[in-house]
Motif scaffolding. Structure first.
Motif, short mmCIF file in Angstrom:
data_model
loop_
_atom_site.label_atom_id
_atom_site.label_comp_id
_atom_site.label_asym_id
_atom_site.label_seq_id
_atom_site.Cartn_x
_atom_site.Cartn_y
_atom_site.Cartn_z
N GLU A 114 0.86 -1.18 0.00
CA GLU A 114 0.00 0.00 0.00
C GLU A 114 0.89 1.23 0.00
O GLU A 114 1.96 1.23 0.60
N ARG A 115 0.42 2.30 -0.65
CA ARG A 115 1.25 3.50 -0.75
C ARG A 115 0.40 4.75 -0.86
O ARG A 115 -0.68 4.73 -1.43
N ARG A 116 0.94 5.83 -0.33
CA ARG A 116 0.36 7.16 -0.50
C ARG A 116 1.49 8.07 -1.00
O ARG A 116 2.65 7.87 -0.65
N THR A 117 1.10 9.08 -1.76
CA THR A 117 2.09 9.98 -2.35
C THR A 117 1.68 11.42 -2.12
O THR A 117 0.51 11.76 -2.30
N ILE A 118 2.64 12.23 -1.74
CA ILE A 118 2.42 13.67 -1.59
C ILE A 118 3.44 14.39 -2.46
O ILE A 118 4.65 14.20 -2.31
N VAL A 119 2.96 15.20 -3.38
CA VAL A 119 3.84 16.01 -4.22
C VAL A 119 4.11 17.31 -3.47
O VAL A 119 3.19 18.07 -3.19
N LEU A 120 5.36 17.54 -3.14
CA LEU A 120 5.75 18.78 -2.46
C LEU A 120 6.02 19.89 -3.45
O LEU A 120 5.76 21.06 -3.18
N SER A 121 6.57 19.52 -4.60
CA SER A 121 6.87 20.48 -5.66
C SER A 121 7.11 19.68 -6.94
O SER A 121 7.03 18.46 -6.94
N GLU A 122 7.44 20.38 -8.00
CA GLU A 122 7.74 19.70 -9.26
C GLU A 122 9.01 18.85 -9.16
O GLU A 122 9.26 18.00 -10.00
N THR A 123 9.81 19.08 -8.11
CA THR A 123 11.08 18.37 -7.98
C THR A 123 11.22 17.61 -6.66
O THR A 123 12.30 17.11 -6.36
N SER A 124 10.15 17.50 -5.89
CA SER A 124 10.25 16.71 -4.65
C SER A 124 8.90 16.06 -4.32
O SER A 124 7.85 16.68 -4.41
N VAL A 125 9.00 14.79 -3.94
CA VAL A 125 7.83 13.96 -3.68
C VAL A 125 8.11 13.08 -2.46
O VAL A 125 9.23 12.62 -2.27
N VAL A 126 7.08 12.85 -1.66
CA VAL A 126 7.16 11.91 -0.55
C VAL A 126 6.26 10.73 -0.87
O VAL A 126 5.09 10.89 -1.21
N GLY A 127 6.82 9.54 -0.77
CA GLY A 127 6.05 8.31 -0.92
C GLY A 127 6.13 7.55 0.40
O GLY A 127 7.21 7.43 0.98
N THR A 128 5.00 7.07 0.87
CA THR A 128 4.99 6.36 2.14
C THR A 128 3.98 5.23 2.08
O THR A 128 3.02 5.30 1.33
N GLY A 129 4.25 4.18 2.83
CA GLY A 129 3.31 3.07 2.81
C GLY A 129 3.81 1.85 3.53
O GLY A 129 4.67 1.93 4.40
#
Length: 148
Positions: free
Chosen positions: A89-104
């Protein structure tokens, strides 16, 4: 007129493809690649997914692994180990066009343990650097026996 319509159709099609592959999709592709590469027991390929200054808080490590050489050392027993990883399972948060957090949540398994799943959780911070997405921070820890 036919050429104009054809050109417009091609442009719209290309725009739609570009719109689908945004930061979340591109970063998640790296997370998926991490799982596949881990399961292939390819230490060099795995380490290649991390930025040179990345930080890894490994599932079984009592120390912070900072930088490529420390991360390579953390994964030193991976080649030929038969270890596997499956993202559950995963969730994704886009912080900007050049940084992303993926967690799960993901499961680790070892052939030596009859592939019994070892549930764990993860957070990866990915940054787009030098034209490609790289893992800059990775935290992994065993999942609590109680999940609500």
């Amino acid at each position: 007129m036919k050429h104009l319509v054809l050109a417009l159709a091609i442009w719209l099609g290309a725009s739609a493809v570009a719109a689908v592959a945004g930061p979340a999709e591109e970063a998640n592709a790296v997370i998926d690649q991490w799982s596949v590469t881990y399961s292939a027991n390819d230490r060099d390929g795995l380490v290649g997914l991390y930025a040179s200054d990345a930080i890894l808080l490994g599932t079984t490590s009592p120390v912070i692994s900072e930088g490529i050489e420390a991360i390579r050392k953390y994964f030193q027993e991976l080649p030929g180990s038969g270890r596997k990883n499956t993202i559950v399972e995963r969730r994704t948060i886009v912080l900007s066009e050049t940084s992303v957090v993926g967690t799960g949540f993901y499961n680790f398994a070892r052939a030596a343990e009859n592939d019994t799943p070892r549930p764990s959780r993860f957070t990866m911070v990915l940054a787009r650097r030098e034209g490609r997405w790289m893992i800059v921070h990775h935290h992994s820890s065993p999942l609590s026996a109680v999940r609500q």
